[in-house]
Design an enzyme around this catalytic site. Structure first.
Site, PDB file in Angstrom:
ATOM      1  N   THR A   1      -1.069 -31.219  43.594  1.00  0.00           N
ATOM      2  CA  THR A   1      -2.461 -30.794  43.634  1.00  0.00           C
ATOM      3  C   THR A   1      -3.421 -31.943  43.304  1.00  0.00           C
ATOM      4  O   THR A   1      -4.571 -31.936  43.720  1.00  0.00           O
ATOM      5  CB  THR A   1      -2.645 -29.629  42.625  1.00  0.00           C
TER       6      THR A   1
ATOM      7  N   TYR B   1      11.134 -32.850  39.673  1.00  0.00           N
ATOM      8  CA  TYR B   1      10.224 -32.055  40.511  1.00  0.00           C
ATOM      9  C   TYR B   1      10.887 -31.839  41.874  1.00  0.00           C
ATOM     10  O   TYR B   1      10.929 -32.739  42.707  1.00  0.00           O
ATOM     11  CB  TYR B   1       8.895 -32.798  40.634  1.00  0.00           C
TER      12      TYR B   1
ATOM     13  N   LYS C   1      10.971 -28.655  37.706  1.00  0.00           N
ATOM     14  CA  LYS C   1       9.962 -27.811  38.333  1.00  0.00           C
ATOM     15  C   LYS C   1      10.452 -27.454  39.730  1.00  0.00           C
ATOM     16  O   LYS C   1      10.784 -28.350  40.520  1.00  0.00           O
ATOM     17  CB  LYS C   1       8.631 -28.578  38.416  1.00  0.00           C
TER      18      LYS C   1
ATOM     19  N   ILE D   1       3.980 -24.292  36.799  1.00  0.00           N
ATOM     20  CA  ILE D   1       3.057 -25.407  37.065  1.00  0.00           C
ATOM     21  C   ILE D   1       2.413 -25.032  38.393  1.00  0.00           C
ATOM     22  O   ILE D   1       2.910 -25.373  39.465  1.00  0.00           O
ATOM     23  CB  ILE D   1       3.803 -26.755  37.119  1.00  0.00           C
TER      24      ILE D   1
END
Ligand SMILES: O=C(O)C1=N[C@H](C(=O)O)C[C@H](O)C1
Length: 313
Positions: free
Chosen positions: A46, A135, A164, A206
């Site tokens: 993001t 991630y 994540k 997240i």
């Protein structure tokens, strides 16, 4: 090592005239902390890390540490597709006081699982006292961290504390926790699946939506962590349209569009992201109004065509 849990919000990177906007960053951080977010992250998907220079990424991390002032932990996005750059940003994040690093799967290259193991292993070894969260985002990276690889990394490098997971594969979470150990810290990385993934053992999320709905996201996580599933379920359904809206155009275009209407930042992102369409903006406006993010526009006044002031609608 266990301070990460709940809603770790992946902040947008605000720009003004092409530069990182420090004042807007401060507004975003203060709003998040006031809303009760458990932690913050910069340089996640993001945050448009792919269009930031190495120096900008380091500046952003240092700025976030300075503005957060230790009130919540900062999970700094430090991964790139290059090992040398990833090591540089990760070491820097530790030096300036981030609480941990979120390291994305090296994208585009499509490494095999042994390559991923060695890549993440070298990052972990370079900062042995610094918590690392892997991630996994196969849709963007083009490659998945397999459960076995994540479990092997967790076993061999004690500072790899979690992962994540940005994928619709909820079963992956159970498999990972079964294989790597139930105390491995899994974070949902796909907004709408926060509640389902937390129900099977993820410790938080997240999720970009928390940029719009920080309080609701943090509450949903907190309630789930406390086992108050029925109340959390209500918040899960409450957030569904906002979760969907994040992806009406490429993230973070919808996000930044609405945040700009909220007066929090400029409506700016970097190329190659382009402008969105008037149709998407209209849908976003309706969504933002319905969540109370922006005031409802006054209904259009009736048309008065008659000198006697008779109203024709
Ligand atoms: O920035 C993030 O972290 C996230 N990005 C994902 C994406 O843009 O694909 C989605 C999720 O909100 C977390």
């Amino acid at each position: 090592m266990s301070e990460f849990k709940g809603s770790i919000v992946p902040l947008v990177t605000p720009f003004k005239n092409g530069q990182i906007d420090e004042a807007a960053m401060e507004r975003l951080i203060e709003r998040q902390i006031a809303a009760g977010s458990h932690g913050l992250s910069v340089g996640g998907t993001t945050g448009e890390p792919g269009t930031l220079s190495l120096e900008e990424r380091k500046y952003l991390i240092e700025l976030a540490v300075k503005l957060i002032k230790g009130r919540v932990p900062l999970l700094a996005g430090t991964g790139t597709l290059r090992l040398d750059e990833t090591l540089e940003i990760t070491r820097f994040a530790q030096k300036v006081g981030a609480a941990g690093a979120l390291v994305i799967t090296p994208y585009y290259i499509k490494p095999n699982q042994e390559g991923l193991y060695r890549f993440f292993g070298q990052v972990a070894q370079a900062v042995p006292d610094f918590p690392i969260v892997l991630y996994n985002i196969p849709g963007r990276a083009g490659v998945e961290i397999k459960v076995e690889t994540a479990a092997r990394l967790r076993r061999d490098f004690p500072n790899i504390i979690g992962l994540k997971h940005s994928s619709k594969d909820v079963e992956y979470v159970s498999e990972l926790l079964r294989t790597a150990g139930r105390d491995f810290r899994v974070f949902c990385g796909l907004e709408a699946l926060t509640f389902p993934m937390m129900c099977v053992g993820a410790v938080g999320t997240i999720a970009a939506t928390a940029n719009w709905l920080p309080q609701e996201t943090a509450q949903m996580c907190q309630l789930t962590l406390e086992g108050k599933y029925q109340e959390a379920l209500e918040l899960h359904y409450y957030g569904l349209e906002a979760n969907d809206a994040i992806f009406w155009d490429t993230n973070p275009i919808p996000l930044k569009t609405v945040l700009s209407w909220m007066g929090l930042l400029e409506k700016e992102w970097r190329a190659p992201l382009g402008p969105t369409t008037p149709e998407i903006e209209a849908r976003l406006r309706r969504m933002a109004e319905s969540y109370g993010l922006i005031p409802k526009k006054e209904p259009h006044p009736p048309v008065l065509t008659d000198p006697a002031k008779k109203e024709y609608v």
